[in-house]
Design a protein around this motif. Structure first.
Motif, PDB file in Angstrom:
ATOM      1  N   GLU A  44      -2.265  10.752 -33.405  1.00 30.21           N
ATOM      2  CA  GLU A  44      -3.610  10.877 -32.872  1.00 30.21           C
ATOM      3  C   GLU A  44      -3.624  12.041 -31.880  1.00 30.21           C
ATOM      4  O   GLU A  44      -2.631  12.284 -31.193  1.00 30.21           O
ATOM      5  CB  GLU A  44      -3.950   9.585 -32.112  1.00 30.21           C
ATOM      6  N   ARG A  54      -1.952  -1.735 -42.340  1.00 28.91           N
ATOM      7  CA  ARG A  54      -3.158  -2.079 -43.107  1.00 28.91           C
ATOM      8  C   ARG A  54      -2.793  -2.973 -44.281  1.00 28.91           C
ATOM      9  O   ARG A  54      -1.702  -2.843 -44.839  1.00 28.91           O
ATOM     10  CB  ARG A  54      -3.839  -0.814 -43.632  1.00 28.91           C
ATOM     11  N   GLN A  82      -4.944   1.911 -36.686  1.00 25.20           N
ATOM     12  CA  GLN A  82      -5.008   3.356 -36.435  1.00 25.20           C
ATOM     13  C   GLN A  82      -4.434   3.616 -35.034  1.00 25.20           C
ATOM     14  O   GLN A  82      -4.299   2.693 -34.230  1.00 25.20           O
ATOM     15  CB  GLN A  82      -6.459   3.838 -36.500  1.00 25.20           C
ATOM     16  N   GLN A 134       0.883   7.412 -37.929  1.00 27.36           N
ATOM     17  CA  GLN A 134      -0.194   8.365 -37.656  1.00 27.36           C
ATOM     18  C   GLN A 134       0.135   9.153 -36.390  1.00 27.36           C
ATOM     19  O   GLN A 134       0.927   8.720 -35.563  1.00 27.36           O
ATOM     20  CB  GLN A 134      -1.520   7.631 -37.414  1.00 27.36           C
ATOM     21  N   GLN A 177      -6.564   6.525 -27.650  1.00 26.48           N
ATOM     22  CA  GLN A 177      -7.585   7.373 -26.991  1.00 26.48           C
ATOM     23  C   GLN A 177      -8.170   6.632 -25.788  1.00 26.48           C
ATOM     24  O   GLN A 177      -8.263   7.177 -24.685  1.00 26.48           O
ATOM     25  CB  GLN A 177      -8.734   7.685 -27.964  1.00 26.48           C
ATOM     26  N   SER A 231      -5.971   5.507 -32.995  1.00 29.33           N
ATOM     27  CA  SER A 231      -7.137   5.846 -32.167  1.00 29.33           C
ATOM     28  C   SER A 231      -7.300   4.989 -30.903  1.00 29.33           C
ATOM     29  O   SER A 231      -7.810   5.488 -29.893  1.00 29.33           O
ATOM     30  CB  SER A 231      -8.413   5.800 -33.012  1.00 29.33           C
TER      31      SER A 231
HETATM   32  N1  DAH Z   1      -8.416   6.865 -37.113  1.00 25.59           N
HETATM   33  C1  DAH Z   1      -8.784   7.546 -38.339  1.00 25.59           C
HETATM   34  C2  DAH Z   1      -8.157   6.848 -39.513  1.00 25.59           C
HETATM   35  O1  DAH Z   1      -7.271   6.083 -39.346  1.00 25.59           O
HETATM   36  C3  DAH Z   1      -8.339   8.976 -38.295  1.00 25.59           C
HETATM   37  C4  DAH Z   1      -9.104   9.760 -37.328  1.00 25.59           C
HETATM   38  C5  DAH Z   1     -10.263  10.433 -37.725  1.00 25.59           C
HETATM   39  C6  DAH Z   1      -8.736   9.856 -36.016  1.00 25.59           C
HETATM   40  C7  DAH Z   1     -11.022  11.160 -36.858  1.00 25.59           C
HETATM   41  C8  DAH Z   1      -9.507  10.595 -35.108  1.00 25.59           C
HETATM   42  C9  DAH Z   1     -10.640  11.250 -35.551  1.00 25.59           C
HETATM   43  O2  DAH Z   1      -9.164  10.703 -33.845  1.00 25.59           O
HETATM   44  O3  DAH Z   1     -11.370  11.966 -34.669  1.00 25.59           O
HETATM   45  O4  DAH Z   1      -8.573   7.077 -40.615  1.00 25.59           O
END
Ligand code: DAH
Length: 344
Positions: A214, A198, A170, A212, A175, A172
């Motif tokens: 973010e 994945r 991801q 993705q 962040q 994320s």
């Molecule tokens: N990282 C999550 C995924 O790959 C997606 C995601 C959901 C990112 C909620 C976020 C969040 O920043 O707040 O499914």
């Protein structure tokens, strides 16, 4: 001596008649006019002549030399001309022939969608952040409130490189990397586009590698309503001004509360069709308020600061926006498919 010179002239001119190339011409020039040539040979006998004879013979010798030189020069010129002509023929270009068509590349639909999303968020004051695709377990999971053995890790089948290194599942982790870089400064307002990986079997809706974007905002008094307003602004710019959103409660370890966001169907506008399975809604992203533990791990005091985050799949957005029926179209370089998105 005069006869000798006349005979020499005759012989030289006869031979020059038959010359076929520059090489032969040069050979004859040396043979007759060179330092050790035939003419010089004859002129060596000049010393034996009387004072009256000398200028007469001298003049004849000059005439003979001149005549031979003249023929050599004109032959030389003719050869050069023929050579140039030959080259011109060989290098001739027919400017009336139709040209070869160059195919022009275009921007890939996924990059086009990424650019468009970036533009929208830059317009709202966001910065673009980046992070590595080979990530550590810490950034991809642990710092996002997914400790080892956390059941939510099962949600994502991961390509591990070593026990500590993996292909990020991801975007994320960016962040956390962003928070560390910002060292407690606010506001944080970033989006991060990038590839994620994945262990899925590829089919019409799954790919082992996809993109993705973010989003992360941190500041004082950031609320759920800020998140909702931001996402509404985004989808209306992306899919059209009449687009609406709804938030459904969900779970992500790094947000609390968490939500999944649906948009009114891009095809039927919400009245129900096959695309939205007659619900009027399409799911487009996950989001939530940044979990206090995540803020803490990124170096932000959760008592003082709050934030929201969201994550969306670029392929999913592109599929919805352009009505594409198979995610594999994005990856197999089919020109007929890609051409539809080339810039005009
Ligand atoms: N990282 C999550 C995924 O790959 C997606 C995601 C959901 C990112 C909620 C976020 C969040 O920043 O707040 O499914």
């Amino acid at each position: 001596m005069k006869e000798k010179l006349e005979a020499l002239r005759q012989e030289a001119l006869d031979q020059l008649q038959g010359v076929e190339d520059v090489q032969q011409l040069n050979d004859l020039r040396v043979k007759y006019l060179g330092k050790k040539g035939a003419l010089t040979e004859i002129l060596r006998g000049m010393g034996a002549l009387s004072a009256e004879e000398r200028p007469v013979i001298g003049q004849v010798a000059n005439e003979v030399r001149g005549a031979i030189e003249e023929v050599i020069e004109s032959k030389q010129e003719a050869f050069q001309k023929a050579e140039t002509e030959k080259r011109l023929q060989a290098e001739k270009i027919d400017v009336t022939l139709p040209g070869r068509k160059m195919t022009q590349g275009g921007i890939h639909p996924l990059n086009k969608v990424i650019e468009e999303i970036e533009e929208i968020f830059i317009g709202m004051g966001y910065h673009i952040a980046e992070g590595p695709e080979v990530e550590t377990d810490y950034y991809n999971f642990e710092a996002l409130n997914l400790p080892k053995n956390h059941p939510a890790r099962d949600m994502q089948d991961t390509f591990y490189i070593t026990e500590e290194l993996l292909m990020r599942t991801q975007t994320s982790p960016v962040q956390i990397r962003t928070m560390e870089k910002m060292q407690g400064e606010v506001p944080v307002k970033i989006i991060c586009p990038g590839k994620v990986y994945r262990r899925d079997d590829d089919d019409a809706t799954h790919s082992f590698q996809f993109n993705q974007i973010e989003g992360l905002v941190i500041g004082e008094n950031i609320r759920m309503s800020d998140l909702k307003g931001t996402l509404l602004q985004f989808v209306q710019e992306m899919f059209g001004p009449s687009t609406q959103i709804r938030l459904r409660p969900s779970f992500f370890p790094f947000t609390e509360p968490s939500a999944e966001v649906d948009v009114t169907c891009v095809k039927c506008g919400g009245s129900g069709c096959r695309m939205c399975k007659h619900t009027g809604w399409l799911e487009i992203l996950g989001c939530g308020m940044v979990h206090p533990k995540v803020l803490e791990m990124g170096g932000y005091d959760p008592e003082k600061y709050s934030g929201f985050a969201f994550g969306m799949g670029v392929e999913r957005i592109a599929i919805l926006k352009y009505g594409i029926d198979d995610i594999r179209h994005f990856y197999n370089s089919d020109m007929a498919f890609l051409k539809q998105f080339a810039r005009k």
